[in-house]
Motif scaffolding. Structure first.
Motif, PDB file in Angstrom:
ATOM      1  N   PRO C 205      20.618 -27.125  59.699  1.00 17.15           N
ATOM      2  CA  PRO C 205      19.298 -27.757  59.537  1.00 17.15           C
ATOM      3  C   PRO C 205      19.246 -28.657  58.309  1.00 17.15           C
ATOM      4  N   TRP C 206      19.923 -28.251  57.249  1.00 16.34           N
ATOM      5  CA  TRP C 206      19.918 -29.061  56.026  1.00 16.34           C
ATOM      6  C   TRP C 206      20.823 -30.259  56.209  1.00 16.34           C
ATOM      7  N   PHE C 207      21.936 -30.026  56.881  1.00 10.25           N
ATOM      8  CA  PHE C 207      22.894 -31.108  57.142  1.00 10.25           C
ATOM      9  C   PHE C 207      22.245 -32.184  58.000  1.00 10.25           C
ATOM     10  N   TRP C 208      21.662 -31.766  59.113  1.00 11.65           N
ATOM     11  CA  TRP C 208      20.995 -32.730  59.992  1.00 11.65           C
ATOM     12  C   TRP C 208      19.733 -33.284  59.315  1.00 11.65           C
ATOM     13  N   GLY C 209      19.051 -32.445  58.550  1.00  8.13           N
ATOM     14  CA  GLY C 209      17.831 -32.871  57.876  1.00  8.13           C
ATOM     15  C   GLY C 209      18.076 -33.952  56.826  1.00  8.13           C
ATOM     16  N   SER C 210      19.327 -34.021  56.355  1.00  7.70           N
ATOM     17  CA  SER C 210      19.666 -35.063  55.383  1.00  7.70           C
ATOM     18  C   SER C 210      19.946 -36.386  56.086  1.00  7.70           C
ATOM     19  N   GLY C 211      20.035 -36.337  57.411  1.00  8.50           N
ATOM     20  CA  GLY C 211      20.375 -37.542  58.161  1.00  8.50           C
ATOM     21  C   GLY C 211      21.863 -37.664  58.447  1.00  8.50           C
ATOM     22  N   ALA C 212      22.638 -36.631  58.089  1.00  9.33           N
ATOM     23  CA  ALA C 212      24.086 -36.707  58.301  1.00  9.33           C
ATOM     24  C   ALA C 212      24.442 -36.414  59.765  1.00  9.33           C
ATOM     25  N   HIS C 213      25.629 -36.833  60.184  1.00  7.56           N
ATOM     26  CA  HIS C 213      26.113 -36.568  61.534  1.00  7.56           C
ATOM     27  C   HIS C 213      27.425 -35.787  61.465  1.00  7.56           C
ATOM     28  N   LEU C 214      27.627 -34.941  62.473  1.00  8.31           N
ATOM     29  CA  LEU C 214      28.836 -34.109  62.471  1.00  8.31           C
ATOM     30  C   LEU C 214      30.101 -34.932  62.633  1.00  8.31           C
ATOM     31  N   THR C 215      29.960 -36.164  63.071  1.00 10.06           N
ATOM     32  CA  THR C 215      31.143 -37.002  63.234  1.00 10.06           C
ATOM     33  C   THR C 215      31.624 -37.591  61.909  1.00 10.06           C
ATOM     34  N   LYS C 216      30.786 -37.498  60.878  1.00  8.36           N
ATOM     35  CA  LYS C 216      31.203 -38.007  59.564  1.00  8.36           C
ATOM     36  C   LYS C 216      30.749 -37.024  58.490  1.00  8.36           C
ATOM     37  N   LEU C 217      31.636 -36.095  58.158  1.00  9.94           N
ATOM     38  CA  LEU C 217      31.261 -35.010  57.256  1.00  9.94           C
ATOM     39  C   LEU C 217      31.133 -35.454  55.808  1.00  9.94           C
ATOM     40  N   ASP C 218      31.781 -36.588  55.436  1.00  5.91           N
ATOM     41  CA  ASP C 218      31.766 -36.955  54.021  1.00  5.91           C
ATOM     42  C   ASP C 218      30.775 -38.078  53.708  1.00  5.91           C
ATOM     43  N   SER C 219      29.767 -38.240  54.550  1.00  6.54           N
ATOM     44  CA  SER C 219      28.769 -39.267  54.281  1.00  6.54           C
ATOM     45  C   SER C 219      27.926 -38.875  53.066  1.00  6.54           C
ATOM     46  N   ALA C 220      27.247 -39.872  52.491  1.00  2.00           N
ATOM     47  CA  ALA C 220      26.402 -39.608  51.324  1.00  2.00           C
ATOM     48  C   ALA C 220      25.307 -38.601  51.664  1.00  2.00           C
ATOM     49  N   GLU C 221      24.795 -38.679  52.892  1.00  2.00           N
ATOM     50  CA  GLU C 221      23.753 -37.745  53.314  1.00  2.00           C
ATOM     51  C   GLU C 221      24.287 -36.304  53.307  1.00  2.00           C
ATOM     52  N   ALA C 222      25.487 -36.143  53.862  1.00  4.12           N
ATOM     53  CA  ALA C 222      26.081 -34.808  53.914  1.00  4.12           C
ATOM     54  C   ALA C 222      26.269 -34.266  52.498  1.00  4.12           C
ATOM     55  N   VAL C 223      26.735 -35.137  51.594  1.00  4.03           N
ATOM     56  CA  VAL C 223      26.932 -34.704  50.213  1.00  4.03           C
ATOM     57  C   VAL C 223      25.608 -34.241  49.626  1.00  4.03           C
ATOM     58  N   SER C 224      24.518 -34.944  49.948  1.00  7.61           N
ATOM     59  CA  SER C 224      23.230 -34.548  49.381  1.00  7.61           C
ATOM     60  C   SER C 224      22.818 -33.169  49.888  1.00  7.61           C
ATOM     61  N   ALA C 225      23.160 -32.830  51.140  1.00  9.03           N
ATOM     62  CA  ALA C 225      22.806 -31.517  51.674  1.00  9.03           C
ATOM     63  C   ALA C 225      23.588 -30.411  50.980  1.00  9.03           C
ATOM     64  N   VAL C 226      24.908 -30.638  50.820  1.00  7.10           N
ATOM     65  CA  VAL C 226      25.711 -29.613  50.141  1.00  7.10           C
ATOM     66  C   VAL C 226      25.264 -29.476  48.691  1.00  7.10           C
ATOM     67  N   THR C 227      24.922 -30.630  48.075  1.00 10.80           N
ATOM     68  CA  THR C 227      24.479 -30.591  46.683  1.00 10.80           C
ATOM     69  C   THR C 227      23.183 -29.796  46.540  1.00 10.80           C
ATOM     70  N   LEU C 228      22.293 -29.925  47.530  1.00 11.65           N
ATOM     71  CA  LEU C 228      21.037 -29.177  47.483  1.00 11.65           C
ATOM     72  C   LEU C 228      21.312 -27.687  47.345  1.00 11.65           C
ATOM     73  N   TRP C 229      22.155 -27.163  48.237  1.00 13.55           N
ATOM     74  CA  TRP C 229      22.476 -25.728  48.193  1.00 13.55           C
ATOM     75  C   TRP C 229      23.195 -25.364  46.901  1.00 13.55           C
ATOM     76  N   THR C 230      24.172 -26.218  46.508  1.00 11.42           N
ATOM     77  CA  THR C 230      24.964 -25.919  45.318  1.00 11.42           C
ATOM     78  C   THR C 230      24.061 -25.836  44.087  1.00 11.42           C
ATOM     79  N   ASP C 231      23.123 -26.787  43.986  1.00  5.88           N
ATOM     80  CA  ASP C 231      22.220 -26.773  42.831  1.00  5.88           C
ATOM     81  C   ASP C 231      21.331 -25.531  42.830  1.00  5.88           C
ATOM     82  N   TRP C 232      20.857 -25.143  44.008  1.00  3.50           N
ATOM     83  CA  TRP C 232      20.034 -23.931  44.086  1.00  3.50           C
ATOM     84  C   TRP C 232      20.793 -22.735  43.532  1.00  3.50           C
ATOM     85  N   LEU C 233      22.078 -22.625  43.901  1.00  3.43           N
ATOM     86  CA  LEU C 233      22.878 -21.498  43.426  1.00  3.43           C
ATOM     87  C   LEU C 233      23.071 -21.576  41.922  1.00  3.43           C
ATOM     88  N   LYS C 234      23.385 -22.806  41.448  1.00  2.18           N
ATOM     89  CA  LYS C 234      23.657 -22.991  40.014  1.00  2.18           C
ATOM     90  C   LYS C 234      22.438 -22.645  39.184  1.00  2.18           C
TER      91      LYS C 234
END
Lengths: 272, 324, 414
Positions: C205-234
């Motif tokens: 949901p966060w991955f798609w919610g960022s606008g990212a697509h499963l065909t391109k995992l390293d897009s800027a949108e995907a990075v923003s989704a992973v960063t969201l979770w990472t920052d929450w943990l940090k």
């Protein structure tokens, strides 16, 4: 040794057992914990405000399966001993040609992943109609124990002095008599070791039971855990309660067996 | 009788597969012949058993590793024979080197601690004391639990936030450790749990090995003025050697193939930091929606080779020892 | 040396013997088809025993079709390999109920019949739900019920921290709410980021919610989704244990009453009532507001391939019975799922207005194997969860982890 002098040892023994069994205590603690407190931080060290909900459902649903587990456990012990003891005697004392290759195969056999073994058994049992049967499960469970048993028996029997064997032979005993009335009684400790582990493995087995016996009416108790593992959710207090309920009779059995065996050993079967 | 060791007190010990001593020839050949018959008669049940129950799975494993299995060909057959391509693929995978390192560390460290602790406990329990039989039996309780339960319990205790271990550390003023969720600690955590699981095995086998040593030997040693420590090194240790060796070998085999414990506790993670060859093999074959049976079985074969190598070393060591 | 050679020869002979015997066994393993008028059904619901409504429904459907039903329940993670194995031995069940992303794998394996053969009627089913059961223009099953993810929140915790749930509309406002709750001495959000399919399911949901697509995992949108979770943990907004949490563990954390939010599924609704505190549910927000697409969950009913094709007629009756609208209401209520058809959904909401938010969430959800990914999805999902774990545990930056993931996914799906 007098009782007084053994006190420090008993205390140390209690402490060591306590440390060793702490995870088991924790499992019991969880089995009494309410859903809402399971991941409380910090956790409750004792099940205050506990619940017996888990036990209630286990006692309602799972008790009949204890008998199956017992049957499977004892059957596995018997089958393992019958297959392994003569083989080990031969390997240790009779120098069969190709014996080492056989030892190697036994070693290799233990490395086959349990799931691959289970898949093989599934195919075989399907054709033999042995799925969901106690006998089938006994045979499958014994495959964990047999290679182990042969190797352990061999190591123990190799320690029997050759003179004892020679004496039997001079008395005119054939290989079978020598095995039955000399080697086997002397290997009492190996028998105990092997039986214990065969029983333990069969009792706690999960892979074979779930592959070969999940549809049957006679399921072993460990499979009762599945009753509490839903496709999206797990009821951990009931899962842990199943494990506790399943381990109590087996623990009692082992304590009794050990006492009996300890008494037998000191009464002198092994002396001379 | 060159293949037996003489212990200080004159008891002879021979190891697994020690070979025949050589009596005079002509008569010996006839006797050897009938002895071989007897030897194999004793081996018949186990041979039949092995052929009946291990041959097919072993064949399946080999077949899986040598063919290009897709889910389709797994079901309907006709997978192409591709020789060692699966093996080459896993050897060339970037996950291979770390998995191998973790396997070696996991196995050796687990083995060392299991054996040392098991032996210490076996010696401790060897002298009977009040409650000793019951306590010894209680040490076996961990083996009565299905692994899914004991591994989950460990994972419960080591949880970063609600685990009891971190709660205890906090009581004594130590900052919480991310046991299962940091790459630095995860391997250590699974080793800890595995040592715990292995102690009962080592304790029972070694304890019963100790019980098989005749009490007279200790009496004799005592008369010779040996103290407790000397008795251990001069009597216990050499006489326990065959049992110790097989305990270590079996321990090695069992530790090499441990996957469920690690799988339940960490799934091999985070970032493969606790992935061993066994968990890797499981993940390839079963841990994904789309199973890769071929490479999974190939990794399994590597484990079999490692166990065989250990077996060879074991037999070599045995032989050298007896030829001295 | 001689001795060594003979030893190896001995081993060789033994091996040959083993393999030959194995071959014989393998050849003799033929089909063991189930006989007569007994039809087998496999499902992933071991929590239901013979006295449950679910099993009663199965036997009722059997008697309506004039056959006896033999039902076996498996653990959901075992069911895929069990089915493949059984199909290999020609012993597949007549009706199989299985988790939706598995359908494309089983279809690829040739285990399942298409709607051309089994004549199942899929016309009433919501298209976004049916997607997971379709591949290459063919339909392989019918959803028995659907579920998806949303955010549960604890009303008391939010109130104590001064957060108004209406203010949570996008990622920034959600993060601000988490900051407030942690500042107030409560805990923020719990989710499951475990290194399995479950972790990908929760992250999507966060991955798609960022606008990212499963065909391109390293897009800027995907990075923003992973960063969201990472920052929450940090920042301590989410527990470190999330890296190893299953969805059950994560739910147990929420059930302590210490957390403000939990990302979890429709199926927890029954448990939510047992927690003893007031809760609410909102859809997972997308990065700049609006509802993020969540992945659909839930099982499909399918008809595996049989040697005797005449069996399909009865199997079809069984499936039709299991999925007809009256039974669908019972089934989805038992499972705490949302029905796959608009008609039954309306009935569900009428009976329980609380379900409205879930019906909407399911309507906005999409299948993981959809977008024509099919069996490519598992090969993308694994690198994705690996990257997520690497970033959360601090062994790689989100960007670096996703670059590795994209390379791995591209290599696996090419």
């Amino acid at each position: 040794m007098t009782a007084q002098r053994s006190w420090p040892r008993t205390v140390l023994g209690l402490v060591l057992t306590g440390v060793m069994l702490f995870p088991v205590y924790w499992m019991i603690n969880v089995s009494f914990t309410r859903q809402g407190d399971m991941r409380k931080s910090p956790p409750n060290w004792f099940p205050v405000d506990g619940t017996v909900e888990g036990y209630r459902s286990v006692l309602r649903d799972q008790l009949p399966y204890l008998g199956t587990s017992l049957l499977v456990g004892l059957g596995t012990v018997a089958l393992t001993l019958i297959v392994a003891a003569p083989a080990a005697y031969s390997l240790a004392k009779l120098n069969p040609r190709g014996g080492r290759a056989l030892s190697f195969v036994l070693l290799m056999a233990q490395m086959i992943p349990g799931i691959i073994m289970a898949m093989g058994f599934y195919a075989i049992y399907l054709n033999l109609g042995l799925l969901n049967s106690v006998a089938g499960l006994i045979v499958a469970d014994s495959t964990i124990a047999v290679p182990f048993a042969v190797l352990i028996f061999t190591a123990f029997m190799a320690g029997i002095p050759d003179e004892v064997m020679h004496a039997a032979k001079v008395d005119g005993a054939g290989p079978w008599r020598t095995f039955w009335s000399v080697a086997l009684p002397v290997s009492r400790n190996a028998t105990v070791t092997v039986s214990l582990f065969a029983f333990l493995w069969a009792w706690s087995d999960f892979v074979y039971a779930s592959t070969l016996d999940s549809g049957g009416a006679q399921r072993p108790i460990t499979l009762g855990i599945y009753h509490y593992i839903g496709n999206n959710n797990q009821e951990w207090n009931a899962i842990m309660a199943t494990a506790v309920v399943a381990s109590i009779p087996a623990t009692v059995l082992i304590i009794i067996a050990q006492r009996y065996v300890a008494a037998g050993v000191t009464s002198g079967a092994v002396k001379d | 009788m060159n293949q037996t060791t003489q212990t200080p007190t004159g008891l002879s010990v021979r190891g697994l597969g020690g070979s025949a001593s050589g009596p005079p020839r002509a008569r010996a050949r006839r006797r050897l012949h009938s002895e071989q018959w007897a030897a194999w008669a004793f081996l018949t049940p186990v041979t039949v058993y092995l052929l009946a129950f291990f041959a097919y799975p072993l064949y399946r494993n080999l077949d899986l590793s040598l063919r290009d299995y897709t889910v389709r060909s797994f079901v309907s057959g006709g997978a192409e024979f591709i020789g060692l391509a699966n093996h080459r693929k896993v050897l060339g995978d970037p996950a291979f080197a770390p998995a191998l390192t973790h396997t070696v560390v996991f196995t050796l460290v687990s083995l060392a601690f299991q054996f040392a602790i098991g032996l210490a406990l076996a010696v401790f329990f060897a002298k009977s004391f009040r409650l000793s039989a019951i306590l010894r039996a209680l040490f076996l309780v961990p083996w009565l639990l299905p692994l899914i339960v004991s591994a989950s319990t460990w994972s419960w205790m080591l949880n970063s936030d609600s685990g009891v271990v971190n709660a205890a550390l906090r009581l004594v003023g130590i900052a919480p450790v991310h046991w299962l969720t940091s790459p630095q600690w995860s391997l250590l955590s699974v080793i800890l749990a595995n040592v715990w699981i292995g102690i009962p095995f080592n304790l029972v086998v070694l304890y019963n090995g100790l019980q098989s040593i005749p009490a007279q030997l200790y009496e004799a040693a005592q008369i010779d003025g040996a103290n407790g420590w000397q008795q251990f090194w001069r009597v216990t240790f050499p006489l326990l050697r065959p049992v110790s060796a097989i305990t270590l070998l079996l321990g090695l085999v069992y530790t090499l193939k441990v996957f469920d414990l690690i799988w339940i506790m960490t799934r091999g993670g985070p970032s493969d930091s606790s992935t061993t060859l066994a968990t890797w093999s499981y993940r390839l074959s079963f841990g994904n929606l789309l199973p890769e049976f071929g490479p999974g079985a190939a990794v399994g074969n590597l484990l079999i080779v490692m166990a065989l190598a250990a077996g060879l070393i074991y037999i070599r060591a045995q032989k050298r020892q007896y030829q001295r | 040396m001689n001795q060594l050679a003979s030893r190896w020869r001995g081993l060789g002979v033994t091996l040959v013997a083993l393999v030959t015997a194995g071959g014989l066994v393998a050849c003799s393993s033929s089909d063991g088809t189930t006989g007569g008028s007994t039809y087998t059904i496999w499902d992933p619901y071991p929590q239901f025993d013979d006295s449950s409504n679910w099993v009663k429904l199965l036997s009722d459907c059997g008697s309506k079709a004039g056959v006896t039903v033999k039902r076996t329940a498996f653990d959901t993670s075992d069911l895929t390999s069990k089915t493949l194995l059984a199909a290999q031995q020609g012993n597949a069940p007549d009706v199989l109920i299985v988790d939706n992303p598995v359908i494309s794998t089983l279809a690829e394996a040739g285990v399942l019949t298409t709607s051309d053969d089994n004549k199942l009627d899929t016309s009433a089913i919501d298209q976004n739900l049916l997607g997971a059961g379709q591949s290459g223009g063919k339909t392989y099953g019918i959803p028995i019920g659907a579920n998806t993810l949303a955010l549960y929140y604890n009303k008391a915790v939010l109130q104590a921290s001064g957060v108004d749930i209406a203010s949570v509309k996008d990622w920034a406002s959600l993060t601000a709410a988490l900051a407030k709750t942690t500042a107030a001495g409560k805990k923020g959000i719990t989710f499951s980021a475990i290194g399995t399919e479950e972790g990908s399911f929760q992250f999507l949901p966060w991955f798609w919610g960022s606008g990212a697509h499963l065909t391109k995992l390293d897009s800027a949108e995907a990075v923003s989704a992973v960063t969201l979770w990472t920052d929450w943990l940090k920042k301590g907004y989410a527990p470190n244990s999330a890296i190893n949490n299953t969805q059950t563990t994560s739910w147990q954390e929420f059930a302590t009453g210490q957390y403000a939010f939990a990302e979890n599924g429709t199926w927890q609704l029954a448990n939510a009532k047992k927690t003893g505190f007031e809760y609410g549910i909102i859809a997972i927000p997308a990065i700049n507001g609006g509802t993020a697409a969540a992945p659909t969950g839930g099982e499909f009913v399918s008809v595996p391939v049989q040697k005797t094709t005449s069996r399909y007629a009865v199997s079809q009756k069984l499936v039709a019975c299991l999925t007809d609208s009256d039974n669908s209401l019972t089934t989805t209520t038992t499972l705490s799922y949302i029905a796959p058809t608009a008609a039954v959904q309306a009935k569900q909401v009428a009976a329980n207005p609380e379900l409205k938010v879930w019906v909407e969430a399911v309507g906005a959800a999409k299948g993981r194997t959809g977008d024509n990914l099919g069996t490519k999805y598992p090969k993308i999902s694994q690198p994705l969860w690996t990257a997520m774990q690497a970033a959360l545990s601090g062994s790689a930056t989100p960007q670096a982890a996703l670059t590795t993931a994209q390379a791995a996914a591209a290599a696996a799906t090419k």
